[in-house]
Design a protein around this motif. Sequence first.
Motif, PDB file in Angstrom:
ATOM      1  N   ARG A 135      31.613  28.899  34.645  1.00 50.49           N
ATOM      2  CA  ARG A 135      32.621  29.917  34.366  1.00 50.49           C
ATOM      3  C   ARG A 135      34.022  29.391  34.637  1.00 50.49           C
ATOM      4  N   PRO A 136      35.003  29.898  33.893  1.00 43.41           N
ATOM      5  CA  PRO A 136      36.395  29.494  34.141  1.00 43.41           C
ATOM      6  C   PRO A 136      36.964  30.187  35.376  1.00 43.41           C
ATOM      7  N   ALA A 137      38.073  29.681  35.860  1.00 45.80           N
ATOM      8  CA  ALA A 137      38.791  30.339  36.956  1.00 45.80           C
ATOM      9  C   ALA A 137      39.421  31.620  36.427  1.00 45.80           C
ATOM     10  N   PRO A 138      39.578  32.633  37.293  1.00 49.58           N
ATOM     11  CA  PRO A 138      40.276  33.851  36.850  1.00 49.58           C
ATOM     12  C   PRO A 138      41.704  33.516  36.413  1.00 49.58           C
ATOM     13  N   MET A 139      42.221  34.289  35.466  1.00 47.64           N
ATOM     14  CA  MET A 139      43.582  34.075  34.998  1.00 47.64           C
ATOM     15  C   MET A 139      44.545  34.191  36.183  1.00 47.64           C
ATOM     16  N   ASN A 140      45.474  33.278  36.270  1.00 51.27           N
ATOM     17  CA  ASN A 140      46.494  33.242  37.331  1.00 51.27           C
ATOM     18  C   ASN A 140      45.921  33.015  38.729  1.00 51.27           C
ATOM     19  N   PHE A 141      44.712  32.468  38.850  1.00 51.77           N
ATOM     20  CA  PHE A 141      44.130  32.181  40.165  1.00 51.77           C
ATOM     21  C   PHE A 141      44.927  31.071  40.852  1.00 51.77           C
ATOM     22  N   LYS A 142      45.203  31.276  42.143  1.00 54.99           N
ATOM     23  CA  LYS A 142      45.958  30.301  42.932  1.00 54.99           C
ATOM     24  C   LYS A 142      45.128  29.888  44.144  1.00 54.99           C
ATOM     25  N   PRO A 143      44.524  28.682  44.117  1.00 54.35           N
ATOM     26  CA  PRO A 143      43.776  28.234  45.287  1.00 54.35           C
ATOM     27  C   PRO A 143      44.685  28.211  46.516  1.00 54.35           C
ATOM     28  N   GLY A 144      44.119  28.562  47.677  1.00 54.62           N
ATOM     29  CA  GLY A 144      44.882  28.520  48.917  1.00 54.62           C
ATOM     30  C   GLY A 144      45.730  29.741  49.181  1.00 54.62           C
ATOM     31  N   VAL A 145      45.670  30.767  48.315  1.00 56.55           N
ATOM     32  CA  VAL A 145      46.463  31.984  48.486  1.00 56.55           C
ATOM     33  C   VAL A 145      45.501  33.153  48.695  1.00 56.55           C
ATOM     34  N   GLN A 146      45.629  33.853  49.827  1.00 58.89           N
ATOM     35  CA  GLN A 146      44.684  34.911  50.172  1.00 58.89           C
ATOM     36  C   GLN A 146      44.837  36.155  49.308  1.00 58.89           C
ATOM     37  N   SER A 147      46.056  36.549  48.945  1.00 61.00           N
ATOM     38  CA  SER A 147      46.276  37.707  48.063  1.00 61.00           C
ATOM     39  C   SER A 147      46.473  37.222  46.640  1.00 61.00           C
ATOM     40  N   GLN A 148      45.636  37.704  45.752  1.00 61.06           N
ATOM     41  CA  GLN A 148      45.658  37.301  44.347  1.00 61.06           C
ATOM     42  C   GLN A 148      45.913  38.540  43.496  1.00 61.06           C
ATOM     43  N   THR A 149      46.721  38.399  42.435  1.00 63.20           N
ATOM     44  CA  THR A 149      47.000  39.511  41.526  1.00 63.20           C
ATOM     45  C   THR A 149      46.533  39.142  40.124  1.00 63.20           C
ATOM     46  N   PHE A 150      45.767  40.051  39.525  1.00 69.47           N
ATOM     47  CA  PHE A 150      45.225  39.843  38.187  1.00 69.47           C
ATOM     48  C   PHE A 150      45.488  41.086  37.338  1.00 69.47           C
ATOM     49  N   SER A 151      45.572  40.896  36.017  1.00 70.53           N
ATOM     50  CA  SER A 151      45.681  42.007  35.075  1.00 70.53           C
ATOM     51  C   SER A 151      44.392  42.066  34.274  1.00 70.53           C
ATOM     52  N   PHE A 152      43.778  43.245  34.248  1.00 75.35           N
ATOM     53  CA  PHE A 152      42.504  43.417  33.558  1.00 75.35           C
ATOM     54  C   PHE A 152      42.674  44.337  32.363  1.00 75.35           C
ATOM     55  N   THR A 153      42.147  43.914  31.231  1.00 73.58           N
ATOM     56  CA  THR A 153      42.191  44.689  30.003  1.00 73.58           C
ATOM     57  C   THR A 153      41.330  45.933  30.155  1.00 73.58           C
ATOM     58  N   ALA A 154      41.806  47.037  29.616  1.00 77.56           N
ATOM     59  CA  ALA A 154      41.046  48.290  29.640  1.00 77.56           C
ATOM     60  C   ALA A 154      39.736  48.104  28.878  1.00 77.56           C
ATOM     61  N   GLY A 155      38.701  48.812  29.334  1.00 74.75           N
ATOM     62  CA  GLY A 155      37.409  48.761  28.667  1.00 74.75           C
ATOM     63  C   GLY A 155      36.616  47.499  28.955  1.00 74.75           C
ATOM     64  N   THR A 156      36.811  46.882  30.115  1.00 76.13           N
ATOM     65  CA  THR A 156      36.094  45.652  30.459  1.00 76.13           C
ATOM     66  C   THR A 156      35.380  45.788  31.795  1.00 76.13           C
ATOM     67  N   VAL A 157      34.397  44.927  31.985  1.00 75.59           N
ATOM     68  CA  VAL A 157      33.740  44.728  33.269  1.00 75.59           C
ATOM     69  C   VAL A 157      33.965  43.265  33.630  1.00 75.59           C
ATOM     70  N   THR A 158      34.516  43.017  34.815  1.00 72.69           N
ATOM     71  CA  THR A 158      34.847  41.665  35.243  1.00 72.69           C
ATOM     72  C   THR A 158      34.183  41.373  36.573  1.00 72.69           C
ATOM     73  N   ILE A 159      33.557  40.193  36.667  1.00 72.65           N
ATOM     74  CA  ILE A 159      32.958  39.728  37.912  1.00 72.65           C
ATOM     75  C   ILE A 159      33.640  38.416  38.287  1.00 72.65           C
ATOM     76  N   MET A 160      34.144  38.365  39.520  1.00 75.22           N
ATOM     77  CA  MET A 160      34.794  37.151  40.021  1.00 75.22           C
ATOM     78  C   MET A 160      34.078  36.695  41.291  1.00 75.22           C
ATOM     79  N   ASN A 161      34.006  35.392  41.496  1.00 74.73           N
ATOM     80  CA  ASN A 161      33.426  34.858  42.716  1.00 74.73           C
ATOM     81  C   ASN A 161      34.409  33.875  43.324  1.00 74.73           C
ATOM     82  N   PHE A 162      34.617  33.993  44.634  1.00 76.60           N
ATOM     83  CA  PHE A 162      35.556  33.130  45.346  1.00 76.60           C
ATOM     84  C   PHE A 162      34.825  32.392  46.463  1.00 76.60           C
ATOM     85  N   THR A 163      35.060  31.087  46.568  1.00 77.16           N
ATOM     86  CA  THR A 163      34.528  30.286  47.672  1.00 77.16           C
ATOM     87  C   THR A 163      35.676  29.926  48.597  1.00 77.16           C
ATOM     88  N   TYR A 164      35.337  29.623  49.854  1.00 74.55           N
ATOM     89  CA  TYR A 164      36.353  29.356  50.877  1.00 74.55           C
ATOM     90  C   TYR A 164      36.154  27.995  51.507  1.00 74.55           C
TER      91      TYR A 164
END
Length: 133
Positions: free
Chosen positions: A104-133
């Motif tokens: 899978r690709p990285a989430p749009m605008n994902f920033k490694p090393g940053v604890q607070s992440q902001t994403f924009s999600f299109t209406a009418g979607t289901v999104t699953i993200m996984n983060f490792t530390y």
Amino acid sequence: MQPRANYFGLSMVGAIGGGEYLKMENAGGGVAYSYAIQQADGSTTGVLINQNNPETAAQTKVTLKLPNIPATGTMTQMKGSSYSAHDGVAIDGAAGAPKADSERPAPMNFKPGVQSQTFSFTAGTVTIMNFTY
């Protein structure tokens, strides 16, 4: 038999795996639901269901404060051809089951090393993200 939205949704849920639900705080408007799961390997899986109508609603901006500093992030997303679609749904732009997490690709605008992440999600979607530390 022909795969439909509920089949694809179940295949995405099945790919999440087991874990412990994390407490979440939600604020804002619209019809969106979110869940977070702490996986046995220490990663965090976030699920966002954006039930706003894509024909009338703008993207939903979401800020996640992760439980730790992320090293990697992956994303998969299901959307339909319309708000009420049962057929014509796609996961990551293709008809078929979700890809393995390693593909899978990285989430749009994902920033490694940053604890607070902001994403924009299109209406009418289901999104699953996984983060490792």
